[in-house]
Design a protein around this motif. Structure first.
Motif, PDB file in Angstrom:
ATOM      1  N   LEU A 269       0.828  -1.207   0.000  1.00 20.42           N
ATOM      2  CA  LEU A 269       0.000   0.000   0.000  1.00 20.42           C
ATOM      3  C   LEU A 269       0.863   1.258   0.000  1.00 20.42           C
ATOM      4  CD1 LEU A 269      -2.814  -0.927   2.553  1.00 20.42           C
ATOM      5  CD2 LEU A 269      -3.129  -0.438   0.133  1.00 20.42           C
ATOM      6  N   GLN A 270       1.873   1.269   0.866  1.00 19.62           N
ATOM      7  CA  GLN A 270       2.795   2.404   1.032  1.00 19.62           C
ATOM      8  C   GLN A 270       2.019   3.708   1.233  1.00 19.62           C
ATOM      9  OE1 GLN A 270       5.993   2.500  -1.791  1.00 19.62           O
ATOM     10  NE2 GLN A 270       6.720   0.488  -1.209  1.00 19.62           N
ATOM     11  N   ALA A 271       2.539   4.824   0.665  1.00 21.91           N
ATOM     12  CA  ALA A 271       1.923   6.125   0.893  1.00 21.91           C
ATOM     13  C   ALA A 271       0.508   6.121   0.324  1.00 21.91           C
ATOM     14  CB  ALA A 271       2.764   7.217   0.245  1.00 21.91           C
ATOM     15  N   PRO A 272      -0.463   6.714   1.041  1.00 18.13           N
ATOM     16  CA  PRO A 272      -0.292   7.465   2.287  1.00 18.13           C
ATOM     17  C   PRO A 272      -0.466   6.617   3.548  1.00 18.13           C
ATOM     18  CG  PRO A 272      -2.530   7.719   1.525  1.00 18.13           C
ATOM     19  CD  PRO A 272      -1.850   6.816   0.522  1.00 18.13           C
ATOM     20  N   PHE A 273      -0.513   5.285   3.413  1.00 19.89           N
ATOM     21  CA  PHE A 273      -0.848   4.430   4.543  1.00 19.89           C
ATOM     22  C   PHE A 273       0.354   4.068   5.410  1.00 19.89           C
ATOM     23  CE2 PHE A 273      -3.805   3.686   1.071  1.00 19.89           C
ATOM     24  CZ  PHE A 273      -5.021   3.912   1.696  1.00 19.89           C
ATOM     25  N   ALA A 274       1.499   3.894   4.782  1.00 20.55           N
ATOM     26  CA  ALA A 274       2.673   3.428   5.514  1.00 20.55           C
ATOM     27  C   ALA A 274       3.929   3.988   4.883  1.00 20.55           C
ATOM     28  CB  ALA A 274       2.723   1.907   5.511  1.00 20.55           C
ATOM     29  N   THR A 275       4.949   4.137   5.705  1.00 17.08           N
ATOM     30  CA  THR A 275       6.235   4.667   5.259  1.00 17.08           C
ATOM     31  C   THR A 275       7.309   3.602   5.425  1.00 17.08           C
ATOM     32  OG1 THR A 275       5.610   6.895   5.977  1.00 17.08           O
ATOM     33  CG2 THR A 275       7.957   6.480   5.608  1.00 17.08           C
TER      34      THR A 275
ATOM     35  N   ALA B 252       6.295   1.799   8.913  1.00 15.20           N
ATOM     36  CA  ALA B 252       5.558   2.412  10.018  1.00 15.20           C
ATOM     37  C   ALA B 252       4.253   2.941   9.444  1.00 15.20           C
ATOM     38  CB  ALA B 252       6.363   3.543  10.649  1.00 15.20           C
ATOM     39  N   THR B 253       3.139   2.676  10.124  1.00 16.82           N
ATOM     40  CA  THR B 253       1.839   3.109   9.605  1.00 16.82           C
ATOM     41  C   THR B 253       1.391   4.400  10.285  1.00 16.82           C
ATOM     42  OG1 THR B 253       0.424   1.918  11.189  1.00 16.82           O
ATOM     43  CG2 THR B 253       1.251   0.676   9.282  1.00 16.82           C
ATOM     44  N   VAL B 254       0.533   5.124   9.584  1.00 18.98           N
ATOM     45  CA  VAL B 254       0.018   6.389  10.107  1.00 18.98           C
ATOM     46  C   VAL B 254      -1.427   6.209  10.545  1.00 18.98           C
ATOM     47  CG1 VAL B 254      -0.734   7.201   7.823  1.00 18.98           C
ATOM     48  CG2 VAL B 254      -0.251   8.865   9.635  1.00 18.98           C
ATOM     49  N   TYR B 255      -1.781   6.822  11.648  1.00 13.04           N
ATOM     50  CA  TYR B 255      -3.168   6.874  12.106  1.00 13.04           C
ATOM     51  C   TYR B 255      -3.342   8.132  12.938  1.00 13.04           C
ATOM     52  CZ  TYR B 255      -0.907   4.396  16.056  1.00 13.04           C
ATOM     53  OH  TYR B 255      -0.064   4.011  17.067  1.00 13.04           O
ATOM     54  N   SER B 256      -4.577   8.425  13.288  1.00 17.49           N
ATOM     55  CA  SER B 256      -4.893   9.554  14.161  1.00 17.49           C
ATOM     56  C   SER B 256      -5.738   9.022  15.305  1.00 17.49           C
ATOM     57  CB  SER B 256      -5.623  10.649  13.378  1.00 17.49           C
ATOM     58  OG  SER B 256      -4.789  11.209  12.369  1.00 17.49           O
ATOM     59  N   GLY B 257      -6.385   9.910  16.034  1.00 19.57           N
ATOM     60  CA  GLY B 257      -7.248   9.396  17.084  1.00 19.57           C
ATOM     61  C   GLY B 257      -7.659  10.416  18.119  1.00 19.57           C
ATOM     62  N   HIS B 258      -8.606   9.983  18.944  1.00 19.56           N
ATOM     63  CA  HIS B 258      -9.041  10.750  20.110  1.00 19.56           C
ATOM     64  C   HIS B 258      -8.305  10.202  21.335  1.00 19.56           C
ATOM     65  CE1 HIS B 258     -12.421  11.816  17.449  1.00 19.56           C
ATOM     66  NE2 HIS B 258     -12.611  12.848  18.252  1.00 19.56           N
ATOM     67  N   GLN B 259      -7.648  11.056  22.066  1.00 20.76           N
ATOM     68  CA  GLN B 259      -6.944  10.655  23.275  1.00 20.76           C
ATOM     69  C   GLN B 259      -7.582  11.364  24.461  1.00 20.76           C
ATOM     70  OE1 GLN B 259      -2.697  11.334  22.480  1.00 20.76           O
ATOM     71  NE2 GLN B 259      -2.605   9.307  21.547  1.00 20.76           N
ATOM     72  N   PHE B 260      -8.029  10.583  25.439  1.00 22.07           N
ATOM     73  CA  PHE B 260      -8.755  11.107  26.599  1.00 22.07           C
ATOM     74  C   PHE B 260      -9.931  11.986  26.156  1.00 22.07           C
ATOM     75  CE2 PHE B 260      -4.737   9.811  28.360  1.00 22.07           C
ATOM     76  CZ  PHE B 260      -5.089   9.261  29.580  1.00 22.07           C
ATOM     77  N   GLY B 261     -10.579  11.552  25.075  1.00 22.60           N
ATOM     78  CA  GLY B 261     -11.782  12.221  24.608  1.00 22.60           C
ATOM     79  C   GLY B 261     -11.556  13.428  23.727  1.00 22.60           C
TER      80      GLY B 261
ATOM     81  N   GLU C 182     -10.119   6.906  11.323  1.00 24.20           N
ATOM     82  CA  GLU C 182     -10.282   8.318  11.685  1.00 24.20           C
ATOM     83  C   GLU C 182      -9.301   9.191  10.917  1.00 24.20           C
ATOM     84  OE1 GLU C 182     -11.748   9.212  15.988  1.00 24.20           O
ATOM     85  OE2 GLU C 182     -10.080   7.800  16.141  1.00 24.20           O
ATOM     86  N   HIS C 183      -8.070   8.712  10.763  1.00 28.72           N
ATOM     87  CA  HIS C 183      -7.048   9.514  10.086  1.00 28.72           C
ATOM     88  C   HIS C 183      -7.460   9.838   8.651  1.00 28.72           C
ATOM     89  CE1 HIS C 183      -3.050  11.025   9.073  1.00 28.72           C
ATOM     90  NE2 HIS C 183      -3.181  10.365   7.924  1.00 28.72           N
ATOM     91  N   PHE C 184      -7.893   8.821   7.913  1.00 29.65           N
ATOM     92  CA  PHE C 184      -8.175   9.048   6.498  1.00 29.65           C
ATOM     93  C   PHE C 184      -9.522   9.689   6.246  1.00 29.65           C
ATOM     94  CE2 PHE C 184      -4.801   5.841   6.412  1.00 29.65           C
ATOM     95  CZ  PHE C 184      -3.905   6.515   5.602  1.00 29.65           C
TER      96      PHE C 184
ATOM     97  N   ALA D 289     -10.987  18.175   0.418  1.00 33.30           N
ATOM     98  CA  ALA D 289     -12.043  18.527  -0.534  1.00 33.30           C
ATOM     99  C   ALA D 289     -12.957  17.340  -0.817  1.00 33.30           C
ATOM    100  CB  ALA D 289     -11.424  19.063  -1.833  1.00 33.30           C
ATOM    101  N   GLY D 290     -13.272  16.596   0.242  1.00 34.43           N
ATOM    102  CA  GLY D 290     -14.186  15.482   0.080  1.00 34.43           C
ATOM    103  C   GLY D 290     -13.633  14.299  -0.682  1.00 34.43           C
ATOM    104  N   ASP D 291     -12.325  14.210  -0.810  1.00 38.09           N
ATOM    105  CA  ASP D 291     -11.688  13.090  -1.515  1.00 38.09           C
ATOM    106  C   ASP D 291     -11.416  11.966  -0.512  1.00 38.09           C
ATOM    107  OD1 ASP D 291     -10.229  11.307  -2.943  1.00 38.09           O
ATOM    108  OD2 ASP D 291      -8.696  12.715  -3.627  1.00 38.09           O
ATOM    109  N   TYR D 292     -12.289  10.973  -0.517  1.00 39.00           N
ATOM    110  CA  TYR D 292     -12.183   9.885   0.448  1.00 39.00           C
ATOM    111  C   TYR D 292     -11.670   8.594  -0.194  1.00 39.00           C
ATOM    112  CZ  TYR D 292     -14.867  12.964   3.483  1.00 39.00           C
ATOM    113  OH  TYR D 292     -15.288  14.027   4.243  1.00 39.00           O
ATOM    114  N   ARG D 293     -10.878   8.743  -1.266  1.00 32.10           N
ATOM    115  CA  ARG D 293     -10.390   7.540  -1.944  1.00 32.10           C
ATOM    116  C   ARG D 293      -9.481   6.706  -1.045  1.00 32.10           C
ATOM    117  NH1 ARG D 293      -8.248  10.080  -7.488  1.00 32.10           N
ATOM    118  NH2 ARG D 293      -7.787  11.769  -6.001  1.00 32.10           N
TER     119      ARG D 293
END
Length: 504
Positions: free
Chosen positions: A22-28, A80-89, A193-195, A201-205
């Motif tokens: 998969l590589q970018a943008p999922f993993a480096t 290494a993979t990229v993600y985001s998230g809610h931490q302590f709400g 959540e990250h993606f 601009a609404g690009d959810y590919r």
């Protein structure tokens, strides 16, 4: 461990490495920062067997170098993979594998398994961190991963623990270590959540591509649904509910249930400031960094529900062209969580009481026991284990360690025990048969904080035998193991002063 020549051929392994493809943008693509002078501390034969590897796999040429973030084995493709998230709400933005390195994904008799290092150095997602893990936290994660598996609770596995003399600064200067972890997938709620949050601009590919990969390889039954994202959310909700019910039944506190620490497969993941209850306290906070008590023991079912809503919000763009309708569909899918949780909790708790049927008044009987346990913090593990010795005829068990001795108000317990005995007689319960059933679901051994602390202190002095002993004991948590009775005793007074945080 011996030094005999291994028969294991690392070159014969088949690596799939979907993340690397998969590589970018999922993993480096990323190389680790090798531990200096690494050495084996412990390996899990059971985790190796799940991979189809022999117990002596670690003796293969180049194994120590590969799994201490040095030279990879042929076929590995570290990322290494990229993600985001809610931490302590709170929304924390981009996170990612800040101290983890996914070595690759390998074919096994149990299906594809990812192999990941924790503590392998900086990655593009380390932010201000050093990317390292210390011996203290690595011992805790190694032991608890395998202890949870022994308890039958869905979890990532720990294949090996590697030490080093590398100095690492935390609250004090400690030595660096690496845990080698395996799982069908290390993907979390935070990946979705990250993606969603970082779509432009609404690009959810990218979000759609991630969904397609996850469904194809981990939730294939969802592929034919009218809205695969909705079906996947319902499946994740069910698995999460089963996992939470399992946690609650054995008194496990995760400590940091951020959305980036919840698995899309319903696996227990990221053992940081965790703990098993000693005295039963529903409001127990095992993470001393959790000043508001967000992740207290009794809060865990509700927090998982909150996190599932955050995941649902990230899936709205993939659940239909009209956002309002998509949100409604996803909200209906979330209904799988409370339904499954309630059923799973009831099933587990009534099994812990040894009941084979449910009758009117059972819920009150259960609630009254737990209320009495909470009054004076009766030991959670020992109460459930000793209840197996209660007799259906109502007589006091002839045992040197009766359950009643764990309660301050013995008269109150005896009154409850009389009701319990009457309930057992009502279903014709046979003492010996019930005892066997209860001992199969109420563990004698859990990884109490003081047991881990003793192993840590000895390991920091160069003695790893206690780590290896606990690994063996915790792999059979329901067996009596009288030779290890010390691991099943009430915790010492000094255990009350132990505290763990997000760096533990």
């Amino acid at each position: 461990m011996t030094a005999d020549a291994p028969a294991f051929d690392a070159h014969a392994l088949t690596w799939i490495n979907r993340h690397a493809r998969l590589q970018a943008p999922f993993a480096t693509p990323q190389t680790g920062e090798a531990l200096p002078a690494p050495h084996w501390i412990a390996t899990s034969d059971a985790a190796a067997a799940e991979l189809g590897w022999p117990a002596d796999w670690w003796q293969a040429p180049g194994a120590l170098e590969a799994f201490s973030a040095g030279t990879p084995w042929p076929g590995m493709a570290p990322v290494a993979t990229v993600y985001s998230g809610h931490q302590f709400g709170q929304w924390a933005g981009q996170l990612g594998d800040g101290r983890a390195l996914l070595l690759g994904e390998v074919e096994t008799p149990a299906g594809p398994r990812e192999i990941q290092l924790k503590g392998s150095g900086r990655t593009p997602y380390s932010r201000r961190g050093d990317g390292r893990a210390v011996l203290r936290s690595s011992i805790r994660e190694f032991l608890c991963s395998e202890a949870m598996h022994g308890l039958g609770i869905p979890t990532t596995r720990a294949l090996a623990l590697i030490g080093s003399s590398l100095p690492v600064q935390r609250e004090r200067v400690e030595t660096g270590a690496i845990v080698v972890r395996t799982a069908p997938s290390f993907l979390r709620f935070g990946h979705f959540e990250h993606f969603c949050h970082h779509a432009r601009a609404g690009d959810y590919r990218a979000l759609q591509q991630l969904l397609d990969v996850v469904i194809a390889h981990h939730h294939p039954a969802c592929r034919e649904a009218d809205f695969p994202a909705v079906a996947m959310l319902a499946e994740i909700a069910r698995r999460t509910a089963e996992m939470i019910a399992a946690w609650q039944s054995v008194g496990f506190c995760h400590g940091v249930m951020n959305t980036d620490n919840l698995s899309i497969l319903g696996l227990t993941i990221d053992y940081g400031p965790f703990g098993f209850l000693d005295g039963f306290d529903p409001q127990h906070i095992c993470n001393h960094s959790d000043h508001q008590g967000r992740y207290a023991f009794a809060q865990q079912p509700q927090i998982a529900w909150w996190n599932l809503h955050a995941l649902a919000q990230a899936l709205v763009p993939l659940a239909g062209s009209v956002p309002e309708e998509a949100a409604e569909r996803l909200g209906e899918a979330l209904g799988a969580y409370p339904e499954t949780l309630q059923a799973a909790m009831g099933r587990r708790l009534f099994a812990k009481l040894g009941l084979t049927s449910q009758q009117d008044g059972d819920r009150e009987l259960l609630d009254d026991l737990m209320r009495e346990m909470a009054r004076y913090r009766a030991d959670h593990t020992l109460v459930w284990r000793r209840l197996a010795d209660q007799r259906a005829d109502g007589s006091v068990p002839d045992t040197p360690e009766p359950a009643r001795d764990l309660f301050v108000d013995i008269a109150a317990f005896d009154a409850w025990a009389a009701r319990y005995a009457a309930r057992l007689r009502a279903e014709g319960s046979v003492d010996a048969e019930r005892r066997a059933r209860m001992n199969a679901v109420n563990p004698r051994f859990v990884l109490r904080n003081h047991l881990a602390e003793i192993a840590i202190q000895r390991a920091e002095a160069g003695d790893f035998s206690e780590v290896q002993r606990l690994l063996a004991v915790l792999s059979r948590p329901f067996d009596e193991q009288p030779e290890h009775a010390d691991c099943a005793a009430l915790p010492p007074d000094w255990a009350q002063t132990l505290a763990v945080s997000c760096s533990s």
